[in-house]
Design a protein around this motif. Structure first.
Motif, PDB file in Angstrom:
ATOM      1  N   UNK A 140       0.813  -1.214   0.000  1.00  0.00           N
ATOM      2  CA  UNK A 140       0.000   0.000   0.000  1.00  0.00           C
ATOM      3  C   UNK A 140       0.846   1.264   0.000  1.00  0.00           C
ATOM      4  N   UNK A 141       2.162   1.112   0.119  1.00  0.00           N
ATOM      5  CA  UNK A 141       3.036   2.276   0.129  1.00  0.00           C
ATOM      6  C   UNK A 141       3.042   3.017   1.443  1.00  0.00           C
ATOM      7  N   UNK A 142       2.629   2.349   2.530  1.00  0.00           N
ATOM      8  CA  UNK A 142       2.577   2.986   3.843  1.00  0.00           C
ATOM      9  C   UNK A 142       3.278   2.107   4.855  1.00  0.00           C
ATOM     10  N   UNK A 143       3.810   2.737   5.873  1.00  0.00           N
ATOM     11  CA  UNK A 143       4.433   2.015   6.971  1.00  0.00           C
ATOM     12  C   UNK A 143       3.557   2.128   8.206  1.00  0.00           C
ATOM     13  N   UNK A 144       3.620   1.151   9.122  1.00  0.00           N
ATOM     14  CA  UNK A 144       2.814   1.248  10.347  1.00  0.00           C
ATOM     15  C   UNK A 144       3.128   2.520  11.109  1.00  0.00           C
ATOM     16  N   UNK A 145       2.144   3.012  11.872  1.00  0.00           N
ATOM     17  CA  UNK A 145       2.322   4.293  12.559  1.00  0.00           C
ATOM     18  C   UNK A 145       3.343   4.196  13.685  1.00  0.00           C
ATOM     19  N   UNK A 146       3.586   2.986  14.232  1.00  0.00           N
ATOM     20  CA  UNK A 146       4.554   2.835  15.312  1.00  0.00           C
ATOM     21  C   UNK A 146       4.959   1.368  15.404  1.00  0.00           C
ATOM     22  N   UNK A 147       5.953   1.094  16.237  1.00  0.00           N
ATOM     23  CA  UNK A 147       6.475  -0.265  16.349  1.00  0.00           C
ATOM     24  C   UNK A 147       5.648  -1.150  17.270  1.00  0.00           C
ATOM     25  N   UNK A 148       4.753  -0.568  18.053  1.00  0.00           N
ATOM     26  CA  UNK A 148       3.874  -1.278  18.983  1.00  0.00           C
ATOM     27  C   UNK A 148       4.609  -1.834  20.203  1.00  0.00           C
ATOM     28  N   UNK A 149       5.935  -1.727  20.223  1.00  0.00           N
ATOM     29  CA  UNK A 149       6.697  -2.284  21.341  1.00  0.00           C
ATOM     30  C   UNK A 149       6.734  -1.287  22.497  1.00  0.00           C
ATOM     31  N   UNK A 150       6.450  -1.782  23.699  1.00  0.00           N
ATOM     32  CA  UNK A 150       6.488  -0.944  24.885  1.00  0.00           C
ATOM     33  C   UNK A 150       5.312   0.000  25.026  1.00  0.00           C
ATOM     34  N   UNK A 151       4.239  -0.224  24.269  1.00  0.00           N
ATOM     35  CA  UNK A 151       3.073   0.652  24.333  1.00  0.00           C
ATOM     36  C   UNK A 151       1.986   0.044  25.206  1.00  0.00           C
ATOM     37  N   UNK A 152       1.201   0.897  25.819  1.00  0.00           N
ATOM     38  CA  UNK A 152       0.056   0.441  26.607  1.00  0.00           C
ATOM     39  C   UNK A 152      -1.055  -0.011  25.671  1.00  0.00           C
ATOM     40  N   UNK A 153      -1.647  -1.159  25.986  1.00  0.00           N
ATOM     41  CA  UNK A 153      -2.699  -1.707  25.138  1.00  0.00           C
ATOM     42  C   UNK A 153      -4.022  -1.874  25.878  1.00  0.00           C
ATOM     43  N   UNK A 154      -4.029  -1.674  27.166  1.00  0.00           N
ATOM     44  CA  UNK A 154      -5.244  -1.866  27.945  1.00  0.00           C
ATOM     45  C   UNK A 154      -6.160  -0.660  27.907  1.00  0.00           C
ATOM     46  N   UNK A 155      -7.049  -0.602  28.890  1.00  0.00           N
ATOM     47  CA  UNK A 155      -7.996   0.511  28.977  1.00  0.00           C
ATOM     48  C   UNK A 155      -7.261   1.815  29.267  1.00  0.00           C
ATOM     49  N   UNK A 156      -7.801   2.895  28.739  1.00  0.00           N
ATOM     50  CA  UNK A 156      -7.212   4.208  28.966  1.00  0.00           C
ATOM     51  C   UNK A 156      -7.467   4.644  30.409  1.00  0.00           C
ATOM     52  N   UNK A 157      -6.462   5.270  31.007  1.00  0.00           N
ATOM     53  CA  UNK A 157      -6.601   5.786  32.365  1.00  0.00           C
ATOM     54  C   UNK A 157      -7.071   7.237  32.330  1.00  0.00           C
ATOM     55  N   UNK A 158      -7.530   7.717  33.481  1.00  0.00           N
ATOM     56  CA  UNK A 158      -7.976   9.110  33.566  1.00  0.00           C
ATOM     57  C   UNK A 158      -6.831  10.075  33.294  1.00  0.00           C
ATOM     58  N   UNK A 159      -5.620   9.707  33.724  1.00  0.00           N
ATOM     59  CA  UNK A 159      -4.464  10.573  33.486  1.00  0.00           C
ATOM     60  C   UNK A 159      -4.133  10.649  32.003  1.00  0.00           C
ATOM     61  N   UNK A 160      -4.231   9.521  31.304  1.00  0.00           N
ATOM     62  CA  UNK A 160      -3.967   9.523  29.864  1.00  0.00           C
ATOM     63  C   UNK A 160      -5.008  10.374  29.125  1.00  0.00           C
ATOM     64  N   UNK A 161      -6.270  10.242  29.523  1.00  0.00           N
ATOM     65  CA  UNK A 161      -7.316  11.067  28.903  1.00  0.00           C
ATOM     66  C   UNK A 161      -7.036  12.548  29.118  1.00  0.00           C
ATOM     67  N   UNK A 162      -6.649  12.893  30.333  1.00  0.00           N
ATOM     68  CA  UNK A 162      -6.370  14.294  30.654  1.00  0.00           C
ATOM     69  C   UNK A 162      -5.191  14.814  29.839  1.00  0.00           C
ATOM     70  N   UNK A 163      -4.159  13.981  29.688  1.00  0.00           N
ATOM     71  CA  UNK A 163      -2.985  14.381  28.908  1.00  0.00           C
ATOM     72  C   UNK A 163      -3.338  14.596  27.447  1.00  0.00           C
ATOM     73  N   UNK A 164      -4.130  13.675  26.885  1.00  0.00           N
ATOM     74  CA  UNK A 164      -4.517  13.789  25.481  1.00  0.00           C
ATOM     75  C   UNK A 164      -5.392  15.015  25.246  1.00  0.00           C
ATOM     76  N   UNK A 165      -6.359  15.259  26.116  1.00  0.00           N
ATOM     77  CA  UNK A 165      -7.237  16.421  25.953  1.00  0.00           C
ATOM     78  C   UNK A 165      -6.459  17.729  26.072  1.00  0.00           C
ATOM     79  N   UNK A 166      -5.521  17.781  27.009  1.00  0.00           N
ATOM     80  CA  UNK A 166      -4.728  18.999  27.181  1.00  0.00           C
ATOM     81  C   UNK A 166      -3.865  19.270  25.954  1.00  0.00           C
TER      82      UNK A 166
END
Length: 255
Positions: free
Chosen positions: A168-194
């Protein structure tokens, strides 16, 4: 209906809106927002009916109105939605960002309605002609359905995800290694919104690193669009919304 008129209509301007009236209406809505159209004319100092102010704003003065000619793709969508919804112009306009119900209604009555009738009549003639023709038998050179299914299964089995991305001429957005895969936490939501409040939406591929989140860019985008956006409507889906969803699904995704 048990409702009284929005105003007495006496002493009100009924002709074309002037540039000064437009300026007053835009300034008032910019300061106070869109609400209470019944009392808006008196508060803004306009000798107009509340309904006239509302229609003037929605159909001509809103900053998000899309100007210019209606494109061919928009014409096709209007025809398909009109076949399903009829003359519900405001609902149809909701599917075309920047277009108003009044604009679509006028365009339909002057141009598109005649075009749609002509296309429907030509399609009916073609269908009658096709029914009268004999159906050609399938030649032996065409592969059988089982052979085609086997080829599809082999293609899916021998193509890995990385190869598919490369094709498709595209590369994955990230390597997926060391990333959180579970439910989002309130702190993560706050960081993303900010972060989005400060920098806006865009460049989701690099957003996690810049915001300090151990998440995939796609995960951040979906979290924002589906859960954190301030304009998301909460609560149960109403009966009218259910009917509209079913009708639009049958039109846009049906056979």
């Amino acid at each position: 209906m048990g409702r009284s008129p929005c105003c007495s209509k006496e002493g009100l301007n009924r002709g074309a809106w002037t540039a000064l009236e437009d300026k007053i209406l835009m300034a008032y809505i910019k300061a106070h927002g869109e609400s209470n159209w019944r009392n808006l004319p008196e508060r803004a100092g306009l000798k107009r009916c509340g309904k006239s102010c509302r229609l003037r704003w929605l159909n001509y003065l809103r900053p998000d109105i899309r100007r210019g000619n209606i494109s061919h793709d928009e014409e096709e969508l209007i025809i398909r939605l009109h076949n399903l919804l009829g003359n519900r112009w405001s609902v149809i306009a909701g599917r075309l960002p920047g277009r108003t119900g009044n604009e679509i209604k006028n365009y339909w009555n002057t141009t598109l309605g005649k075009k749609a009738k002509g296309e429907s009549s030509s399609q009916s003639k073609q269908s009658c002609q096709s029914k009268s023709r004999a159906i050609k038998p399938m030649t032996s050179t065409q592969p059988s359905k089982s052979t085609q299914t086997t080829q599809v299964i082999r293609t899916k089995a021998t193509t890995c995800t990385k190869c598919a991305w490369k094709e498709m001429g595209r590369s994955p957005c990230c390597s997926k290694e060391g990333l959180n895969r579970g439910a989002w936490t309130a702190l993560e939501d706050k960081t993303l919104m900010a972060y989005i409040k400060a920098h806006g939406e865009g460049n989701w591929r690099n957003l996690p690193e810049r915001a300090g989140l151990k998440r995939c860019g796609k995960s951040c985008r979906l979290r924002w669009l589906n859960y954190l956006r301030p304009d998301i409507k909460r609560g149960n889906i109403s009966h009218d919304e259910e009917e509209l969803i079913i009708r639009l699904h049958n039109l846009l995704d049906g056979p």
